[in-house]
Enzyme design. Structure first.
Site, PDB file in Angstrom:
ATOM      1  N   GLY A   1      -5.255   4.750   1.647  1.00 39.84           N
ATOM      2  CA  GLY A   1      -6.254   5.788   1.866  1.00 39.84           C
ATOM      3  C   GLY A   1      -5.706   7.201   1.855  1.00 39.84           C
ATOM      4  O   GLY A   1      -6.287   8.100   2.471  1.00 39.84           O
ATOM      5  N   LYS A   2      -4.609   7.421   1.135  1.00 35.87           N
ATOM      6  CA  LYS A   2      -4.005   8.754   1.107  1.00 35.87           C
ATOM      7  C   LYS A   2      -4.957   9.790   0.501  1.00 35.87           C
ATOM      8  O   LYS A   2      -5.161  10.856   1.082  1.00 35.87           O
ATOM      9  CB  LYS A   2      -2.688   8.715   0.332  1.00 35.87           C
TER      10      LYS A   2
ATOM     11  N   ASP B   1      -1.996  16.006  -3.581  1.00 36.78           N
ATOM     12  CA  ASP B   1      -2.071  14.561  -3.777  1.00 36.78           C
ATOM     13  C   ASP B   1      -0.967  14.145  -4.744  1.00 36.78           C
ATOM     14  O   ASP B   1      -0.477  14.955  -5.524  1.00 36.78           O
ATOM     15  CB  ASP B   1      -3.444  14.192  -4.361  1.00 36.78           C
ATOM     16  N   GLU B   2      -0.564  12.882  -4.685  1.00 34.24           N
ATOM     17  CA  GLU B   2       0.497  12.349  -5.543  1.00 34.24           C
ATOM     18  C   GLU B   2       1.786  13.154  -5.361  1.00 34.24           C
ATOM     19  O   GLU B   2       2.511  13.460  -6.313  1.00 34.24           O
ATOM     20  CB  GLU B   2       0.079  12.338  -7.023  1.00 34.24           C
TER      21      GLU B   2
ATOM     22  N   CYS C   1      -1.089 -10.710   4.120  1.00 34.15           N
ATOM     23  CA  CYS C   1      -0.817 -11.521   5.313  1.00 34.15           C
ATOM     24  C   CYS C   1      -1.302 -10.844   6.589  1.00 34.15           C
ATOM     25  O   CYS C   1      -1.268 -11.442   7.667  1.00 34.15           O
ATOM     26  CB  CYS C   1       0.674 -11.836   5.417  1.00 34.15           C
TER      27      CYS C   1
ATOM     28  N   ALA D   1       2.609   6.555   2.457  1.00 33.44           N
ATOM     29  CA  ALA D   1       2.251   5.144   2.630  1.00 33.44           C
ATOM     30  C   ALA D   1       2.472   4.428   1.309  1.00 33.44           C
ATOM     31  O   ALA D   1       2.851   5.035   0.299  1.00 33.44           O
ATOM     32  CB  ALA D   1       0.788   5.010   3.044  1.00 33.44           C
TER      33      ALA D   1
END
Length: 195
Positions: free
Chosen positions: A14-15, A90-91, A150, A9
């Protein structure tokens, strides 16, 4: 059969939170996990002492990988000592292509599921090496949703300077959070860069 998963994402989707929830689910059932995060991310450990920290304030300790880390060897070695039910990364955008293949071998040869979480693209809309390799070979691809100002789905990461002006050029990797990046839909990303 274990799988290599890639949850990707833009920023603020929220990963890390999803990774920490998955880790909690395994551990709650008495299963051991092995967490990894990029050594390049100098934001952690912070005051919390955790290596992986979500923007909502939860965290966990993790092993750190650099481009030189042999993830396959480290995971197989740890698994030989005490069975690992899942590996969570992660990352993952900071993985090398070789490391992604090491993780694929872990899933294929040891039966340990590997769940990777990371950005798909950088601030110029280009794929990271690790993300490109994961998009190419992962068994399961899951896009997590972030929201542009938006209300549309945010798919781009706009880098901004200290006063909030868009940055068009620079190194692919510059660690930062909400102070340095905005998650935007493609239209607002283009408009911000006057493209």
């Amino acid at each position: 059969m274990a799988k290599l998963h890639f949850y990707y994402a833009s920023m603020n989707a929220g990963k890390s939170t999803a990774l920490l929830q998955a880790d909690f689910n395994y551990r709650e059932r008495g299963m051991a996990t092995m967490l990894w995060t990029a050594a390049i991310d100098s934001r952690s450990p912070g005051a919390s002492g955790f290596d992986i920290v979500s923007r909502i304030g939860i965290g966990a300790p993790a092993h750190r990988f650099s481009a030189e880390t042999d993830l396959g060897q480290a995971i197989v070695g740890a698994h030989a000592g005490a069975p690992i039910a899942a590996v969570l990364v992660d990352e993952a955008q900071f993985l090398t292509a070789a490391q992604v293949w090491q993780l694929a071998r872990i899933a294929d040869d040891t039966g340990i599921p590997v769940l990777c979480y990371g950005l798909r693209t950088d601030f110029q809309g280009a794929l990271f090496e690790g993300s490109a390799a994961l998009l190419a070979i992962a068994d399961r691809l899951v896009e997590l949703r972030a929201v542009c100002h938006c209300g549309a789905k945010a798919t781009m990461n706009l880098r901004v300077d200290a006063v909030g002006k868009p940055v068009r050029h620079g190194a692919q990797t510059e660690i930062g959070g909400n102070d340095r990046y905005l998650a935007l839909c493609r239209r607002h990303f283009r408009e911000s860069l006057n493209q």
